[in-house]
Design an enzyme around this catalytic site. Structure first.
Site, mmCIF file in Angstrom:
data_model
loop_
_atom_site.group_PDB
_atom_site.id
_atom_site.type_symbol
_atom_site.label_atom_id
_atom_site.label_comp_id
_atom_site.label_asym_id
_atom_site.label_seq_id
_atom_site.Cartn_x
_atom_site.Cartn_y
_atom_site.Cartn_z
ATOM 1 N N LYS A 110 31.857 43.478 44.789
ATOM 2 C CA LYS A 110 32.921 44.478 44.689
ATOM 3 C C LYS A 110 32.333 46.034 44.579
ATOM 4 C CE LYS A 110 36.864 41.596 43.259
ATOM 5 N NZ LYS A 110 37.527 41.344 42.324
ATOM 6 N N LYS A 144 70.742 41.755 47.572
ATOM 7 C CA LYS A 144 70.089 40.700 46.765
ATOM 8 C C LYS A 144 70.054 39.629 47.858
ATOM 9 C CE LYS A 144 71.037 37.697 42.754
ATOM 10 N NZ LYS A 144 72.110 37.217 41.863
ATOM 11 N N ASP A 204 47.783 43.323 45.646
ATOM 12 C CA ASP A 204 47.003 43.338 46.881
ATOM 13 C C ASP A 204 47.822 43.140 48.043
ATOM 14 O OD1 ASP A 204 44.401 43.540 45.786
ATOM 15 O OD2 ASP A 204 44.300 41.417 45.089
ATOM 16 N N ASN A 228 51.577 41.767 39.028
ATOM 17 C CA ASN A 228 50.487 41.027 38.435
ATOM 18 C C ASN A 228 50.616 40.934 36.905
ATOM 19 O OD1 ASN A 228 48.966 40.622 40.526
ATOM 20 N ND2 ASN A 228 48.133 42.526 40.711
ATOM 21 N N LYS A 241 33.046 48.336 47.711
ATOM 22 C CA LYS A 241 33.876 49.482 47.691
ATOM 23 C C LYS A 241 33.182 50.677 47.414
ATOM 24 C CE LYS A 241 37.754 46.829 46.068
ATOM 25 N NZ LYS A 241 38.942 46.612 45.502
ATOM 26 N N PHE A 301 37.243 48.101 37.997
ATOM 27 C CA PHE A 301 37.370 46.718 37.016
ATOM 28 C C PHE A 301 37.300 45.671 37.932
ATOM 29 C CE2 PHE A 301 37.982 47.437 32.497
ATOM 30 C CZ PHE A 301 37.821 48.629 32.361
#
Ligand code: CTP
Length: 408
Positions: free
Chosen positions: A335, A287, A277, A208, A339, A321
């Protein structure tokens, strides 16, 4: 800093000319300063200068019988509430890293139990040298706080990383090592920060966008407020704030494991990390070769660290956050409820607003209220956020105590 006892070590470098000013700034804030100089430092500034600004005789020799009789070096090591070495030369960092006791200052560093902070100052190539890097890494591992250096013009005429931090900044950084009596005194705060990395194969990962700056600023602010702070961080290129214990992790799963290991006894959990997520359902051992035109990657959900902590029967006070690109407050409030959080700090991340920049904009939401913290530097916002969290935590704690229920 009133009445705090600071042992200032001065080592040999041209930045030593700024150290008398540092002594004055520390004394302006009420600290007592005892200066100890190495032989090399005396090539740049005289002990007389430091004696005049510190109001105390300067210590220079391990074998000075008169000075030892007044206050022996072990007593001096015990006297210090913090040891600050500014400037810290490459040579002194090397001697500290190898545990030398070949002069008074190095011996004091070995003999003290006080936190040690160093403010390196040297030519940028010396700072970048592998030997210096290894010494600094060793010192950091042992809990020595490395303050700076800054980038800019150097005395040698070159430009780069190696300038000693300015005295006023050093005073602020040392103040955070000496905190006491803040609103979070005696409280334990656990913070997550930065991105996580989810492996696709040994050379690729999904991540992210997050610099970790906001989380690190929150950690610094919580420490300044007097808390014991544990910072669980994904891969970021940031120095650990002074006085903060840092645990480095890579993936969402590592972060969950580290948080569950640290959460016991935590009063406040602040989840600033941009946790992935989803992760690849299975990471390839070798690889992956580009043998096809398209490629499907099967992803699975990661565990929500924040929701897991909030669902614990012995849950701490929980702060999340929310980074949103649209309907910021509406999404953040959803949220908060979903949560089961005590507070959520929401910011808009449209137009690259929050990423990798020094400024941010935050709104704090709770079940029946909101507070706009406005737009400011990440550290200023972090301090305002921590002050708000401390107030809400105290109110929740008082309420829980009155009801006879546990909170953290
Ligand atoms: N979080 C977490 N663990 C995860 C995912 C998120 O702890 N696996 C935390 C973040 O640190 C942050 C909050 O949850 O405090 C963000 O909530 P989330 O619902 O994950 O936000 P988004 O990922 O933006 O959700 P969505 O994609 O649904 O908007």
């Amino acid at each position: 800093m009133q009445g705090k006892r600071i042992l200032l070590g001065v080592t040999g470098g041209i930045a030593a000319y700024k150290s008398p000013d540092l002594v004055r700034r520390l004394r302006e804030r009420g600290a007592e300063v005892q200066v100890v100089m190495t032989a090399a430092a005396r090539e740049f500034v005289t002990p007389m200068t430091f004696q005049a600004v510190s109001g105390r005789p300067v210590r220079t020799e391990l074998w000075d019988a008169a000075a030892e009789a007044a206050m022996g070096h072990i007593e001096l090591a015990r006297w210090a509430e913090v040891v600050l070495i500014a400037p810290a030369s490459a040579d002194f960092l090397a001697r500290l890293a190898t545990g030398q006791a070949d002069d008074l200052l190095a011996t004091l560093c070995l003999a003290t139990e006080a936190p040690i902070a160093v403010a390196p100052a040297m030519n940028h190539i010396m700072w970048a040298n592998a030997a210096t890097r290894a010494n600094v890494a060793t010192l950091q591992q042992r809990g020595v706080q490395v303050l700076g250096p800054a980038e800019g013009d150097q005395a040698c005429g070159e430009v780069g990383e190696g300038r000693m931090l300015e005295p006023l900044e050093l005073v602020d950084r040392v103040a955070t090592l000496l905190v006491g009596g803040g609103p979070l005194q005696g409280r334990r705060v656990l913070i997550t920060a930065g991105p996580t990395r989810e492996r696709i194969d040994p050379v690729r990962f999904i991540s992210n966008r997050s610099s970790g700056k906001m989380g690190f600023a929150v950690a610094q602010a919580a420490r300044e407020a007097g808390a014991e702070v544990v910072l669980v961080s994904g891969p970021v290129g940031l120095p650990t704030p002074p006085g903060v214990r840092r645990v480095d992790v890579e993936s969402a799963e590592d972060m969950l494991t580290a948080v569950l290991r640290e959460v016991e006894g935590t009063d406040i959990f602040i989840s600033t990390a941009a946790v992935a997520d989803y992760r690849p359902a299975s990471a390839a051992a070798q690889k992956i070769k580009k043998t096809t035109d398209t490629m499907d990657l099967c992803m699975e959900r990661t565990t929500d660290v924040l929701a897991t902590v909030a669902a614990r029967p012995d849950r701490p006070f929980v702060v999340g956050f929310a980074a949103e690109t649209e309907s910021v407050e509406q999404n953040a409030r959803a949220k908060l409820l979903k949560k089961n959080l005590d507070l959520i700090a929401a910011n808009e991340v449209r137009h690259d607003k929050a990423f990798e920049c020094e400024e941010n904009q935050l709104v704090v939401l709770w079940r029946n209220g909101r507070r706009d913290l406005g737009k400011a530097s990440k550290l200023t916002l972090a301090r305002a956020l921590v002050a708000h969290i401390a107030e809400s935590f105290a109110a929740a704690h008082k309420g829980a105590a009155q009801r006879g229920t546990a909170l953290g």
